[in-house]
Motif scaffolding. Structure first.
Motif, PDB file in Angstrom:
ATOM      1  N   THR A   1       0.827  -1.207   0.000  1.00 46.26           N
ATOM      2  CA  THR A   1       0.000   0.000   0.000  1.00 46.26           C
ATOM      3  C   THR A   1       0.867   1.265   0.000  1.00 46.26           C
ATOM      4  O   THR A   1       0.455   2.296  -0.524  1.00 46.26           O
ATOM      5  N   GLY A   2       2.063   1.155   0.564  1.00 51.22           N
ATOM      6  CA  GLY A   2       3.002   2.280   0.487  1.00 51.22           C
ATOM      7  C   GLY A   2       3.412   2.555  -0.951  1.00 51.22           C
ATOM      8  O   GLY A   2       3.519   3.708  -1.374  1.00 51.22           O
TER       9      GLY A   2
ATOM     10  N   ILE B   1      -4.182  13.588  -0.351  1.00 51.05           N
ATOM     11  CA  ILE B   1      -5.423  13.269   0.364  1.00 51.05           C
ATOM     12  C   ILE B   1      -6.168  12.131  -0.336  1.00 51.05           C
ATOM     13  O   ILE B   1      -6.636  11.187   0.313  1.00 51.05           O
ATOM     14  N   ILE B   2      -6.255  12.180  -1.653  1.00 54.26           N
ATOM     15  CA  ILE B   2      -6.924  11.116  -2.421  1.00 54.26           C
ATOM     16  C   ILE B   2      -6.203   9.786  -2.215  1.00 54.26           C
ATOM     17  O   ILE B   2      -6.831   8.752  -1.966  1.00 54.26           O
ATOM     18  N   MET B   3      -4.885   9.806  -2.296  1.00 57.00           N
ATOM     19  CA  MET B   3      -4.126   8.565  -2.129  1.00 57.00           C
ATOM     20  C   MET B   3      -4.279   8.013  -0.704  1.00 57.00           C
ATOM     21  O   MET B   3      -4.371   6.803  -0.512  1.00 57.00           O
ATOM     22  N   MET B   4      -4.325   8.883   0.285  1.00 55.64           N
ATOM     23  CA  MET B   4      -4.499   8.415   1.661  1.00 55.64           C
ATOM     24  C   MET B   4      -5.853   7.722   1.832  1.00 55.64           C
ATOM     25  O   MET B   4      -5.942   6.702   2.517  1.00 55.64           O
ATOM     26  N   LEU B   5      -6.896   8.249   1.218  1.00 54.98           N
ATOM     27  CA  LEU B   5      -8.218   7.623   1.320  1.00 54.98           C
ATOM     28  C   LEU B   5      -8.225   6.233   0.690  1.00 54.98           C
ATOM     29  O   LEU B   5      -8.791   5.288   1.252  1.00 54.98           O
ATOM     30  N   ILE B   6      -7.586   6.101  -0.457  1.00 57.99           N
ATOM     31  CA  ILE B   6      -7.493   4.798  -1.125  1.00 57.99           C
ATOM     32  C   ILE B   6      -6.728   3.812  -0.241  1.00 57.99           C
ATOM     33  O   ILE B   6      -7.127   2.667  -0.053  1.00 57.99           O
ATOM     34  N   VAL B   7      -5.627   4.268   0.317  1.00 56.64           N
ATOM     35  CA  VAL B   7      -4.771   3.411   1.136  1.00 56.64           C
ATOM     36  C   VAL B   7      -5.456   3.000   2.441  1.00 56.64           C
ATOM     37  O   VAL B   7      -5.277   1.871   2.907  1.00 56.64           O
ATOM     38  N   ILE B   8      -6.256   3.863   3.026  1.00 58.61           N
ATOM     39  CA  ILE B   8      -6.973   3.516   4.254  1.00 58.61           C
ATOM     40  C   ILE B   8      -7.838   2.278   4.030  1.00 58.61           C
ATOM     41  O   ILE B   8      -7.833   1.343   4.835  1.00 58.61           O
ATOM     42  N   VAL B   9      -8.569   2.259   2.938  1.00 56.78           N
ATOM     43  CA  VAL B   9      -9.442   1.120   2.630  1.00 56.78           C
ATOM     44  C   VAL B   9      -8.605  -0.132   2.368  1.00 56.78           C
ATOM     45  O   VAL B   9      -8.887  -1.207   2.909  1.00 56.78           O
TER      46      VAL B   9
END
Length: 137
Positions: free
Chosen positions: A89-90, A113-121
């Protein structure tokens, strides 16, 4: 009131949300502080990822999933799975940000911010299904 809070914290999704928020805040704060300090966005991103992944392991193991591995070997196997999953995910975060910024000319902050949301899931699914596997008693 305390019973309500205790009941809420007994819910794994609630714990993950709080832990994930802490990890995300660690990642974002590190990234934005270093970006503001003039550090290139790729270095700021790597630094934020490494720091937040370290915080994430301990929060997820001991508080969110509450896994008990029982032996050093099992703990190391779990840690290895965590490193592989979070490494994946990194990479999604790292290269996704580069694609968004360098190829699509998107804003660095919005892209992060968009990438962080994808990675959270992705992190929740991988953590639950592939990393922090509870043994049957």
């Amino acid at each position: 009131m305390f019973k309500f809070i205790k009941k809420m914290l007994d819910n794994e999704i609630i714990r993950y949300t709080i832990a994930g928020g802490t990890v995300t805040l660690t990642n974002a704060a590190t990234y934005f502080i270093l970006l503001f300090a003039g550090v290139h966005y790729t270095i700021a991103n790597i630094t934020g990822l490494v720091l937040s992944k370290t915080v994430g392991y301990f929060l997820n193991k001991f508080w969110v999933y509450r896994t008990k591995t029982g032996s050093l070997k099992k703990t190391l196997l779990e840690l290895g799975r965590f490193i592989l999953a979070r490494g994946f995910t990194g990479l999604v975060d790292f290269f996704g940000l580069i694609v968004m910024v360098d190829i699509f000319s998107a804003d660095e902050k919005i892209s992060k911010i968009i990438m962080m949301l994808i990675v959270i899931v992705l992190n929740y699914v991988l953590g639950k299904k592939a990393v922090f596997i509870k043994e049957d008693n």
